[in-house]
Design a protein around this motif. Structure first.
Motif, PDB file in Angstrom:
ATOM      1  N   PRO A 177       0.826  -1.214   0.000  1.00  0.00           N
ATOM      2  CA  PRO A 177       0.000   0.000   0.000  1.00  0.00           C
ATOM      3  C   PRO A 177       0.857   1.259   0.000  1.00  0.00           C
ATOM      4  O   PRO A 177       1.974   1.270   0.536  1.00  0.00           O
ATOM      5  N   GLN A 181      -0.812   6.773   5.093  1.00  0.00           N
ATOM      6  CA  GLN A 181      -2.246   6.941   4.889  1.00  0.00           C
ATOM      7  C   GLN A 181      -2.845   7.593   6.119  1.00  0.00           C
ATOM      8  O   GLN A 181      -2.353   7.422   7.230  1.00  0.00           O
ATOM      9  N   SER A 204      -0.986  -4.575   4.914  1.00  0.00           N
ATOM     10  CA  SER A 204      -2.094  -3.998   4.167  1.00  0.00           C
ATOM     11  C   SER A 204      -2.787  -2.963   5.037  1.00  0.00           C
ATOM     12  O   SER A 204      -2.869  -3.119   6.267  1.00  0.00           O
ATOM     13  N   SER A 206      -6.435  -0.551   4.897  1.00  0.00           N
ATOM     14  CA  SER A 206      -7.648  -0.262   4.130  1.00  0.00           C
ATOM     15  C   SER A 206      -8.761   0.187   5.062  1.00  0.00           C
ATOM     16  O   SER A 206      -8.673   0.052   6.282  1.00  0.00           O
TER      17      SER A 206
END
Length: 395
Positions: A177, A181, A204, A206
């Motif tokens: 990724p 974030q 990961s 999300s």
């Protein structure tokens, strides 16, 4: 110190059918134990599981047996009179560096664990030995050894294989990724340094439809192309499961999906809430909650790594978090080189994760530098896939 015998009753052929991992065809296990009772129990357990077995009572006999015919794997007692297990193993490693060796011992002393792995052990099991765990571990190490030998043979094919690996490594990096974030109340980042050109560790990040961020870190046993393929599969399946289930239920479903015929994967799954983090750790080093430069809480493993023994169950730990708190997930590629695989303080310090100021704002290149600096004094032969995932509650 006092010795403990293997008191677990070996499985009968009927009990073993459909339960134990299929052995590698033609595999022979050498059992080294000074206690005749232990040798008999181990011999029967492994023969029922489908292996050819040789048994010897001491270190010199073990070295002679390997010199006569190299086995597929060695099950080695730690405490033996004269030449103990680590000394036998150190001598074996001088001539057979890749021979899989599992140490058995009644001791869970950190010093004994360190001595066993320093001598070159591939695994460490405590007595009394659960026959299912033993046979699954033997099968797993034999499959990994076979895959490793096949990979080395494939690499001998030349430049075409080298190019393919480089391309696969580039693809794997691209599948990680983008970092950092940021979501409401949380920011996240992380990095991976493969032990080889391509690795079996991924993470990961999300957000599911209910807008709660979910994170995972997957570390497959071994590294290289085979491990990378398994890691990709585990990452894909777990991500889908986390969108429909709690972290604990998602890992149980993943364990069922993987079964026990392939490699196992050490996994952490986290779901972030405004003031807490729901965490399940299945086989990774303790997950740390860092506040004010100190580890104030940690989450150790709550179940077997998915795919190891089958029918595993997991429980989630909920940690309350405050603004400015930092949750850190590490693979054992960052802990094992510096001592015990569960000792996290040293790698946290090496990665500057006790320092003030946000770390989850770092990009991929920043983590590459930090991971490189943290592992700079680790010999190449001791390196494995090193992964870090950092989650920070906005201050």
């Amino acid at each position: 110190m006092a010795r403990s015998a293997d008191v677990a009753i070996p499985l009968s052929p009927g009990e073993a059918s459909g339960v134990l991992a299929s052995p590698v065809e033609g595999a022979e296990v050498l059992v080294v134990d000074d206690a005749a009772t232990n040798r008999g129990l181990l011999d029967r357990t492994l023969r029922v599981a489908g292996y050819a077995v040789r048994c010897v009572p001491d270190g010199p006999s073990a070295l002679a047996a390997v010199g006569e015919r190299v086995p597929s794997l060695v099950v080695l007692d730690y405490m033996m009179p004269g030449m103990d297990g680590p000394e036998v193993l150190a001598r074996l490693r001088a001539t057979h560096p890749a021979l899989p060796v599992i140490i058995l011992t009644a001791s869970d002393s950190p010093e004994h664990v360190d001595a066993a792995f320093a001598a070159g052990a591939d695994d460490y099991l405590n007595r009394p030995v659960n026959p299912r765990i033993l046979t699954h571990r033997v099968a797993s190490h034999l499959r990994f050894d076979r895959t490793r030998r096949e990979a080395r043979e494939a690499q001998a094919n030349g430049e075409a294989i080298d190019k393919a690996l480089e391309e696969a490594s580039a693809v794997q990096r691209q599948q990680l990724p983008a970092v950092p974030q940021h979501w409401a109340h949380w920011q996240a980042s992380g990095g991976v340094m493969a032990g080889d050109r391509i690795g079996g560790a991924v993470f990961s990040l999300s957000t599911v439809y209910i807008e709660l961020p979910i994170e995972m870190l997957v570390d497959v046993a071994g590294h290289g192309m085979a491990a990378a393929i398994v890691a990709s599969r585990v990452q894909s399946e777990l991500k889908a499961l986390l969108e429909r289930h709690s972290p604990a239920d998602a890992l149980a479903a993943l364990d069922e999906a993987l079964g026990t015929a392939g490699r196992y994967a050490c996994v952490a799954a986290l779901r972030l809430h405004t003031g807490s983090a729901e965490i399940v750790n299945a086989g990774l080093p303790p997950i740390a909650l860092v506040r004010g430069g100190d580890v104030i809480a940690s989450v150790s493993g709550s179940g077997y790594p998915p795919g190891l023994v089958g029918d595993a169950r997991y429980r989630a730990t909920v940690l309350p978090v405050k603004p400015g708190d930092r949750i850190v997930v590490l693979s054992d590629g960052l802990t094992a080189p510096f001592g015990h695989a569960d000792a996290i303080e040293n790698p946290l310090a090496r990665l500057a994760l006790f320092e003030e100021g946000p770390c989850a704002v770092l990009g991929a290149s920043d983590w590459e530098k930090r991971l490189g600096a943290a592992l700079g004094d680790v010999p190449a032969k001791l390196r494995d896939d090193a992964t870090v995932l950092v989650l920070e509650r906005d201050g």
